[in-house]
Motif scaffolding. Structure first.
Motif, PDB file in Angstrom:
ATOM      1  N   ARG A 157       3.629  -3.931  -7.516  1.00 45.10           N
ATOM      2  CA  ARG A 157       2.178  -4.073  -7.663  1.00 45.10           C
ATOM      3  C   ARG A 157       1.479  -4.024  -6.311  1.00 45.10           C
ATOM      4  O   ARG A 157       0.426  -3.386  -6.160  1.00 45.10           O
ATOM      5  CB  ARG A 157       1.843  -5.384  -8.390  1.00 45.10           C
ATOM      6  CG  ARG A 157       0.346  -5.611  -8.599  1.00 45.10           C
ATOM      7  CD  ARG A 157       0.094  -6.586  -9.721  1.00 45.10           C
ATOM      8  NE  ARG A 157       0.577  -7.916  -9.447  1.00 45.10           N
ATOM      9  CZ  ARG A 157      -0.212  -8.956  -9.173  1.00 45.10           C
ATOM     10  NH1 ARG A 157      -1.529  -8.790  -9.103  1.00 45.10           N
ATOM     11  NH2 ARG A 157       0.289 -10.157  -8.981  1.00 45.10           N
ATOM     12  N   THR A 186      -1.136  -1.068  -5.066  1.00 44.57           N
ATOM     13  CA  THR A 186      -2.508  -1.493  -4.778  1.00 44.57           C
ATOM     14  C   THR A 186      -2.922  -1.123  -3.360  1.00 44.57           C
ATOM     15  O   THR A 186      -4.036  -0.633  -3.134  1.00 44.57           O
ATOM     16  CB  THR A 186      -2.650  -3.013  -4.983  1.00 44.57           C
ATOM     17  OG1 THR A 186      -2.211  -3.366  -6.297  1.00 44.57           O
ATOM     18  CG2 THR A 186      -4.094  -3.451  -4.812  1.00 44.57           C
ATOM     19  N   GLU A 188       3.792  -9.994 -12.969  1.00 50.97           N
ATOM     20  CA  GLU A 188       3.789  -8.784 -12.155  1.00 50.97           C
ATOM     21  C   GLU A 188       3.727  -7.526 -13.013  1.00 50.97           C
ATOM     22  O   GLU A 188       3.010  -6.575 -12.689  1.00 50.97           O
ATOM     23  CB  GLU A 188       5.031  -8.751 -11.263  1.00 50.97           C
ATOM     24  CG  GLU A 188       5.043  -9.832 -10.204  1.00 50.97           C
ATOM     25  CD  GLU A 188       3.830  -9.760  -9.295  1.00 50.97           C
ATOM     26  OE1 GLU A 188       3.385  -8.637  -8.978  1.00 50.97           O
ATOM     27  OE2 GLU A 188       3.314 -10.822  -8.902  1.00 50.97           O
ATOM     28  N   LEU A 221       0.424  -5.251 -12.836  1.00 50.86           N
ATOM     29  CA  LEU A 221       0.441  -3.848 -12.400  1.00 50.86           C
ATOM     30  C   LEU A 221      -0.187  -2.949 -13.458  1.00 50.86           C
ATOM     31  O   LEU A 221      -0.971  -2.050 -13.132  1.00 50.86           O
ATOM     32  CB  LEU A 221       1.869  -3.403 -12.107  1.00 50.86           C
ATOM     33  CG  LEU A 221       2.034  -1.934 -11.681  1.00 50.86           C
ATOM     34  CD1 LEU A 221       1.184  -1.608 -10.467  1.00 50.86           C
ATOM     35  CD2 LEU A 221       3.500  -1.617 -11.420  1.00 50.86           C
ATOM     36  N   TYR A 246      -3.940  -3.479 -13.286  1.00 53.64           N
ATOM     37  CA  TYR A 246      -4.504  -2.856 -12.083  1.00 53.64           C
ATOM     38  C   TYR A 246      -4.614  -1.350 -12.267  1.00 53.64           C
ATOM     39  O   TYR A 246      -5.608  -0.732 -11.868  1.00 53.64           O
ATOM     40  CB  TYR A 246      -3.631  -3.191 -10.874  1.00 53.64           C
ATOM     41  CG  TYR A 246      -4.004  -4.458 -10.160  1.00 53.64           C
ATOM     42  CD1 TYR A 246      -4.659  -5.497 -10.810  1.00 53.64           C
ATOM     43  CD2 TYR A 246      -3.709  -4.634  -8.808  1.00 53.64           C
ATOM     44  CE1 TYR A 246      -5.008  -6.661 -10.155  1.00 53.64           C
ATOM     45  CE2 TYR A 246      -4.069  -5.799  -8.132  1.00 53.64           C
ATOM     46  CZ  TYR A 246      -4.708  -6.798  -8.809  1.00 53.64           C
ATOM     47  OH  TYR A 246      -5.069  -7.949  -8.156  1.00 53.64           O
TER      48      TYR A 246
END
Length: 205
Positions: free
Chosen positions: A144, A148, A192, A196, A199
């Motif tokens: 992640r 990012t 996580e 992810l 996101y």
């Protein structure tokens, strides 16, 4: 049935090891390493302590002391504004270990991985450090974090540490006997995975 599935250490170990990258040995020199927060905790009196993710702190100090990185960028804010700033706390610990203050740069506003990337990029752009940058965080957080940071426009090399799960040999009982503590560990892993996915859905990674 859920107890036997989510308490199975072998299953959990295999899934997490498939998610997180393996250890990395860096042989080149880099201008800067980025340390993500979440490794400092504070008591009600404001005293700071390194918590169970302190391997991140050890890792980036080692990278600096061995000459792999020349500068350290700490990206760590506090969700609770009443507590001391984590980035400032970590920088003081580094100085106490003999790392020159002029080689430490802090960003103390971020409260999430997305903000880590956003504010770290602003700081690094202002300092005009040359990429790539070594990104130091927990192994399970690497997928992640890297996604990012790259989405934010930072060229990073993942340096995983703080392994909560390692590839090891299992006994016969590990395949059959569920363990209660494994059920609790699922929350960190699923955070996580879901994080992810979220996101990526919202264009943050």
């Amino acid at each position: 049935m859920l107890f036997f599935v989510f308490g199975n250490e072998f299953l959990f170990n295999k899934l997490v090891n498939a998610w997180q990258p393996g250890p990395l040995v860096l042989n080149s020199n880099y201008e800067a390493g980025i340390l993500l927060g979440g490794i400092g905790s504070f008591d009600k009196s404001g005293n700071g302590y390194l918590n169970d993710a302190s391997d991140r702190f050890i890792a980036i100090c080692t990278l600096y002391k061995t000459g792999v990185i020349k500068k350290i960028v700490i990206s760590a804010g506090n969700i609770d504004k009443e507590k001391p700033n984590e980035a400032a706390f970590l920088s003081k610990r580094m100085v106490a270990l003999g790392i020159p203050i002029q080689d430490i740069f802090i960003e103390g506003r971020s409260r999430s991985t997305f903000e880590n990337a956003l504010y770290a990029k602003m700081l690094i752009d202002s300092l005009k450090f040359s990429p790539p940058y070594v990104l130091v965080t927990s192994a399970v957080h690497i997928p992640r974090a890297v996604s990012t940071f790259k989405k934010a426009g930072l060229d990073v090399i993942a340096y995983p540490c703080n392994y909560s799960v390692i590839d090891r040999r299992f006994s016969f009982g590990d395949y059959l006997i569920p363990k209660l503590y494994i059920i609790n560990d699922w929350s960190f892993f699923l955070k996580e995975v879901v994080g992810l996915a979220g996101y990526k859905l919202f264009g943050k990674a």
